[in-house]
Write a protein that holds these residues in place. Structure first.
Motif, PDB file in Angstrom:
ATOM      1  N   ASP A   1      39.696  37.569  48.592  1.00  0.00           N
ATOM      2  CA  ASP A   1      39.816  38.377  47.372  1.00  0.00           C
ATOM      3  C   ASP A   1      38.445  38.858  46.907  1.00  0.00           C
ATOM      4  O   ASP A   1      38.295  40.017  46.473  1.00  0.00           O
ATOM      5  CB  ASP A   1      40.483  37.566  46.259  1.00  0.00           C
ATOM      6  N   LEU A   2      37.443  37.982  46.986  1.00  0.00           N
ATOM      7  CA  LEU A   2      36.093  38.388  46.601  1.00  0.00           C
ATOM      8  C   LEU A   2      35.574  39.464  47.542  1.00  0.00           C
ATOM      9  O   LEU A   2      34.964  40.451  47.101  1.00  0.00           O
ATOM     10  CB  LEU A   2      35.160  37.178  46.610  1.00  0.00           C
ATOM     11  N   LEU A   3      35.814  39.303  48.838  1.00  0.00           N
ATOM     12  CA  LEU A   3      35.391  40.313  49.807  1.00  0.00           C
ATOM     13  C   LEU A   3      36.068  41.643  49.530  1.00  0.00           C
ATOM     14  O   LEU A   3      35.432  42.709  49.575  1.00  0.00           O
ATOM     15  CB  LEU A   3      35.715  39.836  51.231  1.00  0.00           C
ATOM     16  N   ARG A   4      37.354  41.591  49.218  1.00  0.00           N
ATOM     17  CA  ARG A   4      38.093  42.822  48.900  1.00  0.00           C
ATOM     18  C   ARG A   4      37.497  43.511  47.676  1.00  0.00           C
ATOM     19  O   ARG A   4      37.323  44.740  47.656  1.00  0.00           O
ATOM     20  CB  ARG A   4      39.565  42.481  48.672  1.00  0.00           C
ATOM     21  N   THR A   5      37.139  42.720  46.659  1.00  0.00           N
ATOM     22  CA  THR A   5      36.519  43.273  45.456  1.00  0.00           C
ATOM     23  C   THR A   5      35.185  43.933  45.776  1.00  0.00           C
ATOM     24  O   THR A   5      34.864  45.016  45.276  1.00  0.00           O
ATOM     25  CB  THR A   5      36.319  42.170  44.406  1.00  0.00           C
ATOM     26  N   LEU A   6      34.399  43.281  46.624  1.00  0.00           N
ATOM     27  CA  LEU A   6      33.109  43.843  47.010  1.00  0.00           C
ATOM     28  C   LEU A   6      33.273  45.201  47.687  1.00  0.00           C
ATOM     29  O   LEU A   6      32.560  46.164  47.373  1.00  0.00           O
ATOM     30  CB  LEU A   6      32.379  42.890  47.966  1.00  0.00           C
ATOM     31  N   ARG A   7      34.210  45.273  48.588  1.00  0.00           N
ATOM     32  CA  ARG A   7      34.364  46.490  49.378  1.00  0.00           C
ATOM     33  C   ARG A   7      34.996  47.632  48.584  1.00  0.00           C
ATOM     34  O   ARG A   7      34.926  48.787  48.999  1.00  0.00           O
ATOM     35  CB  ARG A   7      35.199  46.194  50.634  1.00  0.00           C
ATOM     36  N   GLN A   8      35.572  47.329  47.436  1.00  0.00           N
ATOM     37  CA  GLN A   8      36.194  48.375  46.617  1.00  0.00           C
ATOM     38  C   GLN A   8      35.324  48.779  45.427  1.00  0.00           C
ATOM     39  O   GLN A   8      35.689  49.677  44.671  1.00  0.00           O
ATOM     40  CB  GLN A   8      37.558  47.896  46.111  1.00  0.00           C
ATOM     41  N   GLY A   9      34.156  48.113  45.258  1.00  0.00           N
ATOM     42  CA  GLY A   9      33.329  48.380  44.088  1.00  0.00           C
ATOM     43  C   GLY A   9      31.950  48.876  44.449  1.00  0.00           C
ATOM     44  O   GLY A   9      31.720  49.423  45.537  1.00  0.00           O
ATOM     45  N   GLN A  10      31.006  48.662  43.545  1.00  0.00           N
ATOM     46  CA  GLN A  10      29.663  49.193  43.716  1.00  0.00           C
ATOM     47  C   GLN A  10      28.871  48.495  44.805  1.00  0.00           C
ATOM     48  O   GLN A  10      27.821  48.990  45.235  1.00  0.00           O
ATOM     49  CB  GLN A  10      28.896  49.082  42.399  1.00  0.00           C
ATOM     50  N   HIS A  11      29.367  47.347  45.289  1.00  0.00           N
ATOM     51  CA  HIS A  11      28.675  46.613  46.340  1.00  0.00           C
ATOM     52  C   HIS A  11      29.355  46.788  47.693  1.00  0.00           C
ATOM     53  O   HIS A  11      29.290  45.907  48.548  1.00  0.00           O
ATOM     54  CB  HIS A  11      28.599  45.126  45.975  1.00  0.00           C
ATOM     55  N   GLU A  12      29.969  47.922  47.884  1.00  0.00           N
ATOM     56  CA  GLU A  12      30.751  48.133  49.103  1.00  0.00           C
ATOM     57  C   GLU A  12      29.899  48.092  50.368  1.00  0.00           C
ATOM     58  O   GLU A  12      30.403  47.823  51.456  1.00  0.00           O
ATOM     59  CB  GLU A  12      31.480  49.489  49.024  1.00  0.00           C
ATOM     60  N   LYS A  13      28.605  48.373  50.248  1.00  0.00           N
ATOM     61  CA  LYS A  13      27.740  48.390  51.429  1.00  0.00           C
ATOM     62  C   LYS A  13      26.899  47.126  51.573  1.00  0.00           C
ATOM     63  O   LYS A  13      26.064  47.029  52.475  1.00  0.00           O
ATOM     64  CB  LYS A  13      26.823  49.618  51.398  1.00  0.00           C
ATOM     65  N   LEU A  14      27.098  46.163  50.680  1.00  0.00           N
ATOM     66  CA  LEU A  14      26.358  44.909  50.770  1.00  0.00           C
ATOM     67  C   LEU A  14      26.809  44.140  52.017  1.00  0.00           C
ATOM     68  O   LEU A  14      27.994  43.836  52.161  1.00  0.00           O
ATOM     69  CB  LEU A  14      26.608  44.060  49.522  1.00  0.00           C
TER      70      LEU A  14
ATOM     71  N   LEU B   1      37.369  40.686  58.853  1.00  0.00           N
ATOM     72  CA  LEU B   1      36.766  41.816  59.563  1.00  0.00           C
ATOM     73  C   LEU B   1      37.464  43.118  59.198  1.00  0.00           C
ATOM     74  O   LEU B   1      36.815  44.167  59.051  1.00  0.00           O
ATOM     75  CB  LEU B   1      36.827  41.572  61.080  1.00  0.00           C
ATOM     76  N   GLU B   2      38.778  43.071  59.031  1.00  0.00           N
ATOM     77  CA  GLU B   2      39.507  44.280  58.642  1.00  0.00           C
ATOM     78  C   GLU B   2      39.116  44.737  57.243  1.00  0.00           C
ATOM     79  O   GLU B   2      39.125  45.940  56.950  1.00  0.00           O
ATOM     80  CB  GLU B   2      41.018  44.025  58.717  1.00  0.00           C
ATOM     81  N   LEU B   3      38.757  43.787  56.369  1.00  0.00           N
ATOM     82  CA  LEU B   3      38.350  44.137  55.009  1.00  0.00           C
ATOM     83  C   LEU B   3      36.907  44.626  54.934  1.00  0.00           C
ATOM     84  O   LEU B   3      36.457  45.072  53.882  1.00  0.00           O
ATOM     85  CB  LEU B   3      38.515  42.925  54.088  1.00  0.00           C
ATOM     86  N   GLY B   4      36.203  44.527  56.058  1.00  0.00           N
ATOM     87  CA  GLY B   4      34.853  45.076  56.076  1.00  0.00           C
ATOM     88  C   GLY B   4      33.733  44.071  56.202  1.00  0.00           C
ATOM     89  O   GLY B   4      32.569  44.430  55.997  1.00  0.00           O
ATOM     90  N   ALA B   5      34.042  42.810  56.544  1.00  0.00           N
ATOM     91  CA  ALA B   5      32.970  41.850  56.804  1.00  0.00           C
ATOM     92  C   ALA B   5      32.149  42.331  57.997  1.00  0.00           C
ATOM     93  O   ALA B   5      32.685  42.905  58.949  1.00  0.00           O
ATOM     94  CB  ALA B   5      33.548  40.465  57.072  1.00  0.00           C
ATOM     95  N   ASP B   6      30.856  42.088  57.950  1.00  0.00           N
ATOM     96  CA  ASP B   6      29.972  42.549  59.020  1.00  0.00           C
ATOM     97  C   ASP B   6      29.933  41.592  60.203  1.00  0.00           C
ATOM     98  O   ASP B   6      29.590  41.991  61.316  1.00  0.00           O
ATOM     99  CB  ASP B   6      28.561  42.734  58.466  1.00  0.00           C
ATOM    100  N   ASP B   7      30.267  40.343  59.973  1.00  0.00           N
ATOM    101  CA  ASP B   7      30.265  39.340  61.037  1.00  0.00           C
ATOM    102  C   ASP B   7      30.955  38.105  60.493  1.00  0.00           C
ATOM    103  O   ASP B   7      31.304  38.041  59.308  1.00  0.00           O
ATOM    104  CB  ASP B   7      28.839  39.012  61.466  1.00  0.00           C
ATOM    105  N   TYR B   8      31.188  37.118  61.354  1.00  0.00           N
ATOM    106  CA  TYR B   8      31.785  35.873  60.884  1.00  0.00           C
ATOM    107  C   TYR B   8      31.215  34.698  61.665  1.00  0.00           C
ATOM    108  O   TYR B   8      30.725  34.839  62.784  1.00  0.00           O
ATOM    109  CB  TYR B   8      33.310  35.902  60.990  1.00  0.00           C
ATOM    110  N   LEU B   9      31.270  33.537  61.048  1.00  0.00           N
ATOM    111  CA  LEU B   9      30.874  32.278  61.665  1.00  0.00           C
ATOM    112  C   LEU B   9      32.009  31.277  61.483  1.00  0.00           C
ATOM    113  O   LEU B   9      32.687  31.280  60.465  1.00  0.00           O
ATOM    114  CB  LEU B   9      29.609  31.722  61.014  1.00  0.00           C
ATOM    115  N   VAL B  10      32.175  30.423  62.470  1.00  0.00           N
ATOM    116  CA  VAL B  10      33.206  29.389  62.410  1.00  0.00           C
ATOM    117  C   VAL B  10      32.539  28.036  62.193  1.00  0.00           C
ATOM    118  O   VAL B  10      31.590  27.673  62.883  1.00  0.00           O
ATOM    119  CB  VAL B  10      34.035  29.369  63.713  1.00  0.00           C
TER     120      VAL B  10
END
Length: 239
Positions: free
Chosen positions: A73-86, A104-113
């Motif tokens: 949800d936080l990632l979704r908020t980021l990608r829909q607001g002023q921090h979309e390119k963070l 990744l579909e929501l716009g994460a640049d990478d992931y770690l497990v």
């Protein structure tokens, strides 16, 4: 002592990395390691603490399992607001493949497990910052007592002379030097330096490498820093 910037940095300042993670022990390890790698670190255990500080940072490491919110949800908020390119690197549990895909579909640049290696975390952050055009600091040169550790050249010197270490000995000493004073168990060292486990590697392997490093430091006249055995726990580097 703090590391020097090593020269050749791509930016004139240290990028700030925000760790949004409620595992305080993991955060402490990441904070120390990232700081030694040349970054500034902002820490918050939850989404509420992160929202008001996003303007201050260059990249976010976001655990998806937050205590007050779904990290997605936080990632979704980021990608829909002023921090979309963070830039955002999401962190998930080993079994949460669906969350990784959604992230990744929501716009994460990478992931770690989890569990992940601290060295891999730094490598991923550097790669994402390069792709985003933010830049990353040059690998630092660490000064500890009589040692100079050039983490870019993978060279250790004492009194201006290079100390001949094997690649594994170098990685073990460098890892301990990134968080001096912190105790690591043999199992943790196997994980972060050998990228292995007790299922595949004997803990005595760590003891043998520590013995060899101590002998080489002594032969080079280095008294400080020293690798100290903490009985019942493991090893630490005392600066």
């Amino acid at each position: 002592m703090e590391p020097s910037d090593g020269g050749g940095g791509s930016t004139g300042r240290r990028p700030t990395i925000m760790l949004i993670e409620d595992d305080l022990d993991l955060v402490a390890m990441c904070d120390a390691y990232l700081t030694r790698a040349g970054f500034q670190v902002a820490r918050t255990p939850d989404a509420a603490g992160a929202r008001g500080r996003l303007d201050e940072v260059d990249l976010v490491v976001l655990d998806l399992g937050l205590p007050d919110s779904d990290g997605l949800d936080l990632l979704r908020t980021l990608r829909q607001g002023q921090h979309e390119k963070l830039p955002v690197i999401v962190v998930t549990g080993r079994g949460d493949e669906a969350d990784r895909v959604v992230g990744l579909e929501l716009g994460a640049d990478d992931y770690l497990v989890k569990p992940f290696f601290l060295r891999e975390l730094v490598a991923r952050i550097r790669a994402v910052l390069r792709r985003s055009g933010t830049g990353a600091p040059a690998p630092p040169v660490i000064h500890l007592g009589g040692l100079v550790i050039d983490t870019g050249a993978h060279v250790i010197r004492a009194a201006g002379e290079q100390i001949a270490l094997t690649p594994r000995e170098y990685r073990l000493l460098e890892f301990l030097a990134t968080t001096p004073g912190r105790v690591y168990s043999r199992e943790q060292l196997l994980a972060h330096v050998w990228e292995s486990s007790v299922e595949w590697q004997a803990p005595a392997t760590v003891d043998e490498h520590v013995y060899r490093i101590r002998r080489k430091l002594t032969d080079a006249g280095v008294r400080v820093p020293k690798i100290t055995t903490v009985r019942g726990f493991g090893y630490r580097l005392d600066p």
